[in-house]
Design a protein around this motif. Sequence first.
Motif, PDB file in Angstrom:
ATOM      1  N   UNK A 299      22.379  10.182 -35.894  1.00 28.44           N
ATOM      2  CA  UNK A 299      21.408  11.258 -35.783  1.00 28.44           C
ATOM      3  C   UNK A 299      21.321  11.857 -34.392  1.00 28.44           C
ATOM      4  N   UNK A 300      22.260  11.508 -33.506  1.00 25.99           N
ATOM      5  CA  UNK A 300      22.250  12.016 -32.145  1.00 25.99           C
ATOM      6  C   UNK A 300      23.215  13.191 -32.022  1.00 25.99           C
ATOM      7  N   UNK A 301      22.968  14.022 -31.022  1.00 24.25           N
ATOM      8  CA  UNK A 301      23.847  15.160 -30.770  1.00 24.25           C
ATOM      9  C   UNK A 301      25.103  14.690 -30.049  1.00 24.25           C
ATOM     10  N   UNK A 302      26.245  15.189 -30.503  1.00 22.88           N
ATOM     11  CA  UNK A 302      27.540  14.853 -29.922  1.00 22.88           C
ATOM     12  C   UNK A 302      28.344  16.141 -29.759  1.00 22.88           C
ATOM     13  N   UNK A 303      29.442  16.031 -29.037  1.00 22.75           N
ATOM     14  CA  UNK A 303      30.391  17.129 -28.915  1.00 22.75           C
ATOM     15  C   UNK A 303      31.690  16.682 -29.582  1.00 22.75           C
ATOM     16  N   UNK A 304      32.039  17.348 -30.660  1.00 20.21           N
ATOM     17  CA  UNK A 304      33.243  17.005 -31.416  1.00 20.21           C
ATOM     18  C   UNK A 304      34.413  17.831 -30.904  1.00 20.21           C
ATOM     19  N   UNK A 305      35.500  17.160 -30.555  1.00 19.91           N
ATOM     20  CA  UNK A 305      36.681  17.827 -30.010  1.00 19.91           C
ATOM     21  C   UNK A 305      37.884  17.617 -30.917  1.00 19.91           C
ATOM     22  N   UNK A 306      38.732  18.616 -30.941  1.00 20.82           N
ATOM     23  CA  UNK A 306      39.999  18.524 -31.664  1.00 20.82           C
ATOM     24  C   UNK A 306      41.111  18.918 -30.708  1.00 20.82           C
ATOM     25  N   UNK A 307      42.088  18.038 -30.547  1.00 13.77           N
ATOM     26  CA  UNK A 307      43.165  18.260 -29.592  1.00 13.77           C
ATOM     27  C   UNK A 307      44.321  19.018 -30.234  1.00 13.77           C
ATOM     28  N   UNK A 308      45.112  19.618 -29.369  1.00 15.20           N
ATOM     29  CA  UNK A 308      46.372  20.198 -29.820  1.00 15.20           C
ATOM     30  C   UNK A 308      47.347  19.079 -30.154  1.00 15.20           C
ATOM     31  N   UNK A 309      48.484  19.434 -30.707  1.00 17.73           N
ATOM     32  CA  UNK A 309      49.461  18.395 -31.070  1.00 17.73           C
ATOM     33  C   UNK A 309      49.941  17.637 -29.839  1.00 17.73           C
ATOM     34  N   UNK A 310      50.203  18.382 -28.748  1.00 12.69           N
ATOM     35  CA  UNK A 310      50.634  17.712 -27.516  1.00 12.69           C
ATOM     36  C   UNK A 310      49.491  16.905 -26.918  1.00 12.69           C
ATOM     37  N   UNK A 311      48.266  17.476 -26.956  1.00 11.46           N
ATOM     38  CA  UNK A 311      47.125  16.748 -26.420  1.00 11.46           C
ATOM     39  C   UNK A 311      46.807  15.502 -27.212  1.00 11.46           C
ATOM     40  N   UNK A 312      47.010  15.537 -28.541  1.00 12.06           N
ATOM     41  CA  UNK A 312      46.750  14.362 -29.368  1.00 12.06           C
ATOM     42  C   UNK A 312      47.662  13.199 -28.985  1.00 12.06           C
ATOM     43  N   UNK A 313      48.920  13.511 -28.668  1.00 17.11           N
ATOM     44  CA  UNK A 313      49.842  12.451 -28.252  1.00 17.11           C
ATOM     45  C   UNK A 313      49.419  11.844 -26.923  1.00 17.11           C
ATOM     46  N   UNK A 314      49.025  12.706 -25.975  1.00 13.42           N
ATOM     47  CA  UNK A 314      48.563  12.193 -24.679  1.00 13.42           C
ATOM     48  C   UNK A 314      47.314  11.342 -24.844  1.00 13.42           C
ATOM     49  N   UNK A 315      46.372  11.838 -25.670  1.00 11.86           N
ATOM     50  CA  UNK A 315      45.114  11.119 -25.843  1.00 11.86           C
ATOM     51  C   UNK A 315      45.344   9.782 -26.538  1.00 11.86           C
ATOM     52  N   UNK A 316      46.255   9.752 -27.481  1.00 10.74           N
ATOM     53  CA  UNK A 316      46.545   8.492 -28.165  1.00 10.74           C
ATOM     54  C   UNK A 316      47.180   7.493 -27.202  1.00 10.74           C
ATOM     55  N   UNK A 317      48.009   7.988 -26.303  1.00 13.32           N
ATOM     56  CA  UNK A 317      48.662   7.100 -25.330  1.00 13.32           C
ATOM     57  C   UNK A 317      47.651   6.472 -24.382  1.00 13.32           C
ATOM     58  N   UNK A 318      46.771   7.308 -23.811  1.00 11.79           N
ATOM     59  CA  UNK A 318      45.811   6.777 -22.842  1.00 11.79           C
ATOM     60  C   UNK A 318      44.784   5.862 -23.499  1.00 11.79           C
ATOM     61  N   UNK A 319      44.296   6.217 -24.690  1.00  8.89           N
ATOM     62  CA  UNK A 319      43.316   5.362 -25.350  1.00  8.89           C
ATOM     63  C   UNK A 319      43.949   4.063 -25.838  1.00  8.89           C
ATOM     64  N   UNK A 320      45.210   4.120 -26.235  1.00  7.26           N
ATOM     65  CA  UNK A 320      45.892   2.889 -26.626  1.00  7.26           C
ATOM     66  C   UNK A 320      46.060   1.937 -25.461  1.00  7.26           C
ATOM     67  N   UNK A 321      46.337   2.483 -24.280  1.00  3.29           N
ATOM     68  CA  UNK A 321      46.496   1.637 -23.102  1.00  3.29           C
ATOM     69  C   UNK A 321      45.152   1.102 -22.617  1.00  3.29           C
ATOM     70  N   UNK A 322      44.122   1.966 -22.620  1.00  3.45           N
ATOM     71  CA  UNK A 322      42.824   1.532 -22.121  1.00  3.45           C
ATOM     72  C   UNK A 322      42.166   0.515 -23.039  1.00  3.45           C
ATOM     73  N   UNK A 323      42.458   0.569 -24.333  1.00  2.83           N
ATOM     74  CA  UNK A 323      41.832  -0.365 -25.271  1.00  2.83           C
ATOM     75  C   UNK A 323      42.245  -1.805 -25.015  1.00  2.83           C
ATOM     76  N   UNK A 324      43.334  -2.011 -24.271  1.00  6.97           N
ATOM     77  CA  UNK A 324      43.809  -3.365 -23.970  1.00  6.97           C
ATOM     78  C   UNK A 324      43.233  -3.900 -22.663  1.00  6.97           C
TER      79      UNK A 324
END
Length: 596
Positions: A299-324
């Motif tokens: 029920x809280x306000x958030x900002x929903x983002x959608x990445x481009x195809x290239x941005x999605x790959x970058x975001x997946x890489x950084x979040x995969x590394x940071x999750x460890x």
Amino acid sequence: MAAPKKGRGPAGGQGRPGRALALILIVMVALAGGMFLSGHTTPRLGIDLAGGTSITLEAQNQPGKPNAINPTNMDTAVGIIERRVNGLGVSEAEVQTQGRENIIVNIPKGTNSKQAQQQVGTTAQLYFRPVLTVQASGPEEPGPSDSASPSASGTPKPGESAQGEDKAKDEDKPQGEEATGSEATPSASATTQGRAVTGALKKDDPTPGASDKPKASESPEASPSADPATAKLQEEFAKLDCTDPKQRTDAGKNAKATDSIVACGSNVPGSYEKYILGPAEVSGSDVDDAKGAIDQQTGEWIVSMEFTSAGAKKFQTITGRLSQQQPPMNQFAIVLDGEVVSAPSVRQALSKNAQISGSFDQQSAEDLGNILSYGALPLTFKEVSVTTVTAALGSEQLQAGLIAGAIGLALVIIYLVVYYRGLAFIALLSLLVSGILTYTIMSLLGPAIGFALNLPAVCGAIVAIGITADSFIVYFERVRDEIREGRTLRPAIERAWPRARRTILVSDFVSFLAAAVLFIVTVGKVQGFAFTLGLTTLLDVVVVFLFTKPLMTLMGRTKFFSKGGPWSGLDPKRLGAQPPLRRSRRVNAPTEPKEA
């Protein structure tokens, strides 16, 4: 024997003029009802009539880009600022360049000027940077010492997290842990989280067996082997006081995306944290779309983002590394114009969609989504001045415009009464209907599309009086021409309509075309003139077809007009009509016999 020809029905629907009159009456009632129900009973006024805010922005030189201030970048900035302001529901905002380095933004009264001021002045340089160190910041905070006892896990804050479409399953998480993870924040005491800065700036990843609680010697103190850049960063971090607005603004200023920086952020109003952040992994240009929304689960306000195809790959890489990594090394900071907007932790790799959550309300969430959607400005701007335009001058201009319109309308009425006499009654009723339609539509367009009535728009409405009256005059003159040819009133009304209709349509088409071209090729207040002129031209066609012509047909059936009295405006003698020629039998004159 030839069958008798069937009589043709009345052309133009003159047999049922009441239907057209009923239709336009229903439209008028519906528009007036909508106006009163919406509560907007007057048109919204522009900055020159009601006052407003004028903001002057000056472009700043950027390090390493001596030629960044050029017409192309300035025009791009004007377009982005205009889209941002329009995203707030403002339509009559004027955004235009002045000279080589300045942009002027005029925002009408009735708009949240403070919100608009933040929108136009924000550069919106967005970066996603990994968090290396985070520490509470305050004017009396104790400096990091060997006796400091940092907390690796910190205090969980459920209000801020990084979420994505690749969410981990609840059964894979420990008991009581949130499904999307929570941000690791400093504990109540001023402690330092993260490993030593000299080690954190290195590219190697921590070993899986790293302890959750770093040793006391891992405080961000300059080590003898630290390079000058790292030592400078440590010094800036130690001196940074995020409670000072100037230091918050200057932190990380003019830093490149590839640099490690210090920055400030606030998760709780009145409380600030300072960060050491690594080089940017993802930029704002990798965001395809963003918008403020309500999280259906919290029920809280958030900002929903959608990445481009290239941005999605970058975001997946950084979040995969940071999750460890261990907290706070598993956080990435969302940095907007050098300030940390949010620093959520990551517990699983995220891909194309992500959400920024935190201490957002509706306005802040929608503002951030609006900024991210329209992109970053190509230049950095400095707010030179913010001027409030008083409504006193605007009211004087509005009064002068209304006086001019009243004088013009009075002259038109005098001309119609003197020259057309009884026909002036039909013309005045048509002008009244046109005025009601124009007023109600302008009042409804204010809340609907943000239309604001400025002084040029008032001029367009005054010009429309002449255009509308001209249509009536064309039709009246065609009817008079038919009477001059010897026809009675009712046939004259119907025979004059096809020719008058053609002339009216051609004339209004030319006026509307001119208004459309003027609206497309101009900016600012001139567009208000073009918009009003085009709107009133369309209404002129509606009024002539659905009101003036049917009313003329009904009036032609009355004795006052059908007898052609001197005050009807259709007196055959006054018009110089000739009686119709009647055929007579030709009498041959007697001829005398010719002599031989």
